[in-house]
Design a protein around this motif. Structure first.
Motif, short mmCIF file in Angstrom:
data_model
loop_
_atom_site.label_atom_id
_atom_site.label_comp_id
_atom_site.label_asym_id
_atom_site.label_seq_id
_atom_site.Cartn_x
_atom_site.Cartn_y
_atom_site.Cartn_z
N ALA A 59 10.79 17.89 13.36
CA ALA A 59 9.46 17.51 12.90
C ALA A 59 8.73 16.78 14.02
O ALA A 59 9.31 15.91 14.67
N VAL A 60 7.47 17.14 14.22
CA VAL A 60 6.67 16.58 15.31
C VAL A 60 5.40 15.99 14.72
O VAL A 60 4.78 16.59 13.85
N THR A 61 5.02 14.82 15.19
CA THR A 61 3.71 14.30 14.82
C THR A 61 3.06 13.64 16.01
O THR A 61 3.73 13.02 16.83
N VAL A 83 -1.82 18.73 22.94
CA VAL A 83 -0.65 17.85 23.00
C VAL A 83 0.53 18.46 22.21
O VAL A 83 1.67 18.46 22.67
N LEU A 84 0.23 19.01 21.03
CA LEU A 84 1.32 19.61 20.24
C LEU A 84 1.96 20.77 20.99
O LEU A 84 3.19 20.91 21.01
N ALA A 85 1.14 21.59 21.65
CA ALA A 85 1.69 22.74 22.37
C ALA A 85 2.56 22.26 23.54
O ALA A 85 3.64 22.81 23.80
N GLY A 114 1.03 22.49 7.65
CA GLY A 114 0.46 22.44 6.32
C GLY A 114 -0.84 23.22 6.29
O GLY A 114 -1.37 23.61 7.33
N LYS A 115 -1.36 23.44 5.09
CA LYS A 115 -2.60 24.22 4.96
C LYS A 115 -3.77 23.50 5.63
O LYS A 115 -4.53 24.07 6.36
N GLN A 116 -3.88 22.20 5.38
CA GLN A 116 -4.87 21.40 6.08
C GLN A 116 -4.49 19.94 5.95
O GLN A 116 -3.68 19.59 5.10
N ALA A 117 -5.09 19.11 6.81
CA ALA A 117 -4.87 17.67 6.68
C ALA A 117 -5.94 17.14 5.74
O ALA A 117 -7.11 17.46 5.90
N ASP A 172 -9.55 17.71 7.01
CA ASP A 172 -9.77 18.94 6.27
C ASP A 172 -10.31 20.07 7.12
O ASP A 172 -11.16 20.82 6.68
N THR A 173 -9.83 20.21 8.33
CA THR A 173 -10.38 21.28 9.16
C THR A 173 -9.57 22.56 9.05
O THR A 173 -10.10 23.64 9.20
N ALA A 174 -8.26 22.43 8.81
CA ALA A 174 -7.36 23.59 8.80
C ALA A 174 -7.42 24.35 10.12
O ALA A 174 -7.26 25.56 10.16
N1 LIG Z 1 -1.76 14.80 14.65
C1 LIG Z 1 -1.01 15.80 14.19
N2 LIG Z 1 0.33 15.85 14.44
C2 LIG Z 1 1.10 16.85 13.98
N3 LIG Z 1 0.63 17.84 13.22
C3 LIG Z 1 -0.67 17.86 12.91
C4 LIG Z 1 -1.56 16.84 13.37
N4 LIG Z 1 -2.81 17.11 12.90
C5 LIG Z 1 -2.69 18.24 12.17
N5 LIG Z 1 -1.41 18.71 12.16
C6 LIG Z 1 -0.88 19.90 11.47
O1 LIG Z 1 -1.93 20.83 11.29
C7 LIG Z 1 -2.21 21.02 9.91
C8 LIG Z 1 -3.69 21.21 9.70
O2 LIG Z 1 -4.41 20.04 10.06
P1 LIG Z 1 -5.99 20.00 10.23
O3 LIG Z 1 -6.36 21.13 11.14
O4 LIG Z 1 -6.28 18.65 10.82
O5 LIG Z 1 -6.59 20.20 8.85
C9 LIG Z 1 -1.59 19.84 9.20
O6 LIG Z 1 -1.24 20.18 7.87
C10 LIG Z 1 -0.37 19.58 10.08
O7 LIG Z 1 0.67 20.50 9.77
#
Ligand SMILES: Nc1ncnc2c1ncn2[C@@H]1O[C@H](COP(=O)(O)O)[C@@H](O)[C@H]1O
Ligand SMILES: Cc1cc2nc3c(=O)[nH]c(=O)nc-3n(C[C@H](O)[C@H](O)[C@H](O)COP(=O)(O)OP(=O)(O)OC[C@H]3O[C@@H](n4cnc5c(N)ncnc54)[C@H](O)[C@@H]3O)c2cc1C
Lengths: 262, 350
Positions: free
Chosen positions: A58-60, A100-102, A117-120, A124-126
């Motif tokens: 898991a990465v954040t 950064v994630l890549a 996930g589907k979106q944060a 909420d940008t997905a």
């Molecule tokens: N800062 C972050 N770190 C890790 N994963 C992220 C991050 N921001 C977004 N994601 C992943 O991307 C998905 C969509 O996010 P978003 O495009 O911000 O709606 C989330 O459900 C996460 O799986």
């Protein structure tokens, strides 16, 4: 199989629970939680691990306190975690986030599947999932509502939701998927998981660990900017109805009748 | 008719920071087999306005396979000066990577300064890939789009906190990309006398490979009432505290010949299905009558109800923001007001 799950920590402003016994909603104090849609991403990885065997990372990317989200992920059964945290990452829009994630995923090494996930729920940008797939140059499938029936190390059968139905498809790995919450019911942490979560030291990678270009991370690397904020105004047409509840409802009925809507 | 072959290296990638290298406005159409997609017509009307302000061309990008010739004419009738057509068997099924690669290659060649695209499930799936490949910004689900004094696109969407609107810009990168949900914008009337040019492109093999194979596409009709078409929408907010009152709201909606709507926390709690969520992340509605029960009026929600003719709000907090936009406000408890509403409507009937 190597699976990477991307999770985000978000403020728990929508804290809402349903007490089915009393049939009421409960509100709780605001804390920070794993973005709820990402729990379904973790669950999807764990389900694949149960059937095929897998190592899940898991990465954040987030501030130091996002470490807690990773500990929670461990308690659910995730094997490894990485926190991407650096002052230079702050203020990132989706383009700088996927950069950064890549970088981190490349440093982790080979992967078969990345799950988002589907979106944060905060932004909420997905956009992060598909954007990350483009950076990794792998195919992506969004809104996955079913995985299987056929799954193997190299190929997944999937169902994705569309605006007017669903598509059944085959996805060759490596690839990235984003999952719809209807895919699964996230499990609860195990006692063993909780113990392991407590003991784990969470590795933190910063700008230098990733060999990242500071011009492409955080606010600096974000093409979009919030320029102004305002409260939208409406024409003054409001009328607050007065009197007892009965009178208020009575006046409302008259007004609606005059307007011809009832 | 000759076709221009696109490939990954048809055009050397232009620098996203070289603002002068990009010109014109694009609307990317929602892929559709039959009729011209309503959301594309909506985007073209905004695209027309923006390109007139900038004094540049408006192009509509159509992609898919077996695209009806009518769609090409429709794009022009709805405002496009140019139609860029990508019609290829490999584009028949929606494959995220292929659509993303093809559109990015075309954008590198044509170099528009603004790209508008539909925020549909399909658009949301591949437009972020395009923005990433072009190394530029993308603003999702915009409610408003405008050009400022510096000829920069100002994209409006609610802020994360929920009680402010934000103006978002992408000042130093091109193209400036935005998605907009269906029903947010109004289409221009059709003008069949408009003339436009058509350019056809053929995607090269290097753009068409992907690990995705679509086995079957299943069309499902939406179950239940269509909230976007309903004249009356009774909306359940978090202030409707129990299932008993959810059922009552349902009853009120039926009595008024309408349907229910919901705020996001209510949908998240499983009290209403996702199809009924109104607002930024849900649908935009324009009924004759909107009744909000225990709805606070967060901007994420109210952006979806602005076009309602009459807005009625019932909330026990006199300072709830919903009262700022309500035509009629009742400061009171849903538990008390809702049964009275039902009673008086029933009495009216007999
Ligand atoms: N800062 C972050 N770190 C890790 N994963 C992220 C991050 N921001 C977004 N994601 C992943 O991307 C998905 C969509 O996010 P978003 O495009 O911000 O709606 C989330 O459900 C996460 O799986
Ligand atoms: C990125 C993002 C996107 C979002 N998209 C959407 C969206 O599309 N749609 C959406 O709806 N929300 C959306 N939200 C959530 C939004 O910001 C608000 O949190 C939400 O709309 C609030 O819902 P509510 O009004 O039902 O609840 P609350 O804000 O909790 O309001 C409940 C109201 O009920 C009143 N109340 C309580 N009890 C009673 C009673 N007994 N009688 C009368 N009144 C009572 C209270 O005074 C309060 O004003 C989004 C949020 C984010 C961050």
């Amino acid at each position: 199989m190597n699976i990477i799950v991307c999770i985000k920590q978000v403020p728990d402003t929508e804290a809402i629970k349903f007490d089915s016994e009393k049939g009421i909603l409960i509100r709780e104090g605001v804390g920070a939680i794993i973005n709820p849609p990402d729990l379904h991403a973790i669950e999807a990885a764990l389900t694949l691990k149960d059937s095929l065997g897998a190592r899940i990372t898991a990465v954040t990317m987030g501030p130091p306190q996002a470490e807690q989200a990773l500990r929670d992920a461990i308690s659910l059964g995730v094997d490894d975690v990485v926190l991407l945290s650096d002052r230079a990452f702050a203020g990132a829009d989706t383009l700088a986030t996927t950069y950064v994630l890549a970088k981190a995923i490349k440093k982790i090494g080979s992967f078969d599947l990345v799950i988002c996930g589907k979106q944060a729920v905060d932004g909420d940008t997905a956009q992060v999932g598909p954007g990350l797939a483009a950076r990794l140059n792998v195919p992506s499938v969004t809104c996955v509502s079913e995985i299987g029936p056929n799954v193997s190390e190299g190929l997944l059968q999937l169902t994705r939701m569309t605006d007017n139905g669903r598509d059944l498809l085959e996805l060759r790995l490596p690839a990235l998927i984003t999952v719809h919450p209807s895919l699964n019911d996230p499990r609860v942490p195990s006692l063993r998981g909780k113990m392991r979560a407590k003991k784990t030291t969470v590795p933190v990678w910063g700008l230098e660990d990733l060999g990242a270009d500071p011009e492409r991370t955080g606010l600096k690397g974000s093409p979009t900017r919030v320029k102004s904020t305002w409260i939208p105004s409406f024409e003054a047409r409001r009328e607050i109805l007065s009197g007892s509840p009965e009178e208020q409802v009575g006046t409302l009925m008259e007004r609606l009748k005059e307007a011809g809507v009832i | 008719m000759s076709q221009i072959v696109l490939s990954k290296d048809t055009a050397s990638p232009p620098d996203p920071r070289d603002l002068n290298a990009w010109k014109g406005v694009w609307v990317i159409s929602e892929p559709a087999q039959g009729e011209f997609p309503a959301v594309t017509a909506e985007l073209l009307s905004k695209g027309r306005e923006l390109s007139d302000r900038l004094g540049v061309d408006l192009a509509c990008v159509l992609l898919g396979h077996g695209l009806p010739e009518d769609q090409i004419q429709d794009a022009v009738s709805r405002g496009a000066d140019r139609v860029l057509v990508l019609d290829h068997p490999e584009l028949a099924d929606f494959r995220d990577q292929v659509y993303g690669d093809v559109i990015a290659a075309l954008a590198r060649l044509d170099r528009p300064e603004i790209i508008l695209a539909p925020s549909t499930t399909t658009g949301r799936a591949y437009i972020p890939r395009v923005a990433t490949m072009l190394e530029t910004g993308l603003t999702a689900d915009c409610m408003g789009l405008d050009i400022n004094e510096n000829n920069v696109l100002v994209q409006t969407r609610p802020t994360f906190g929920g009680n402010l609107m934000a103006g978002i810009v992408c000042p130093a990168h091109r193209p400036q990309m935005a998605t907009v949900r269906p029903h947010v914008l109004k289409p221009l009337p059709e003008d069949r006398s408009r003339k436009g040019s058509i350019t056809r492109y053929e995607p090269g093999q290097d753009l068409l490979s992907s690990g995705i194979r679509v086995l079957e596409s299943i069309h499902e009709e939406i179950q239940g009432p269509d909230i976007c078409q309903s004249d009356v929408v009774v909306t359940i907010g978090r202030g409707v505290e129990s299932e008993e009152y959810v059922n009552m709201a349902q009853e009120l909606a039926s009595l008024l010949g309408g349907c229910i709507g919901a705020t996001r926390p209510v949908v998240d709690a499983g009290w209403a299905s996702e199809n009924f969520q109104i607002g930024q992340t849900g649908v935009t509605i324009s009924p004759k009558l909107y009744i909000g029960l225990g709805v606070s009026g967060a901007i994420h929600h109210t952006v979806g109800i602005r076009a309602s003719e009459i807005i009625v709000a019932v909330n026990k907090d006199p300072n709830a923001p919903i009262f700022d936009m309500a035509t009629y406000g009742i400061v009171g408890d849903v538990k008390q007001i809702l049964p009275l509403l039902i009673k008086s409507i029933k009495e009216r009937r007999c």
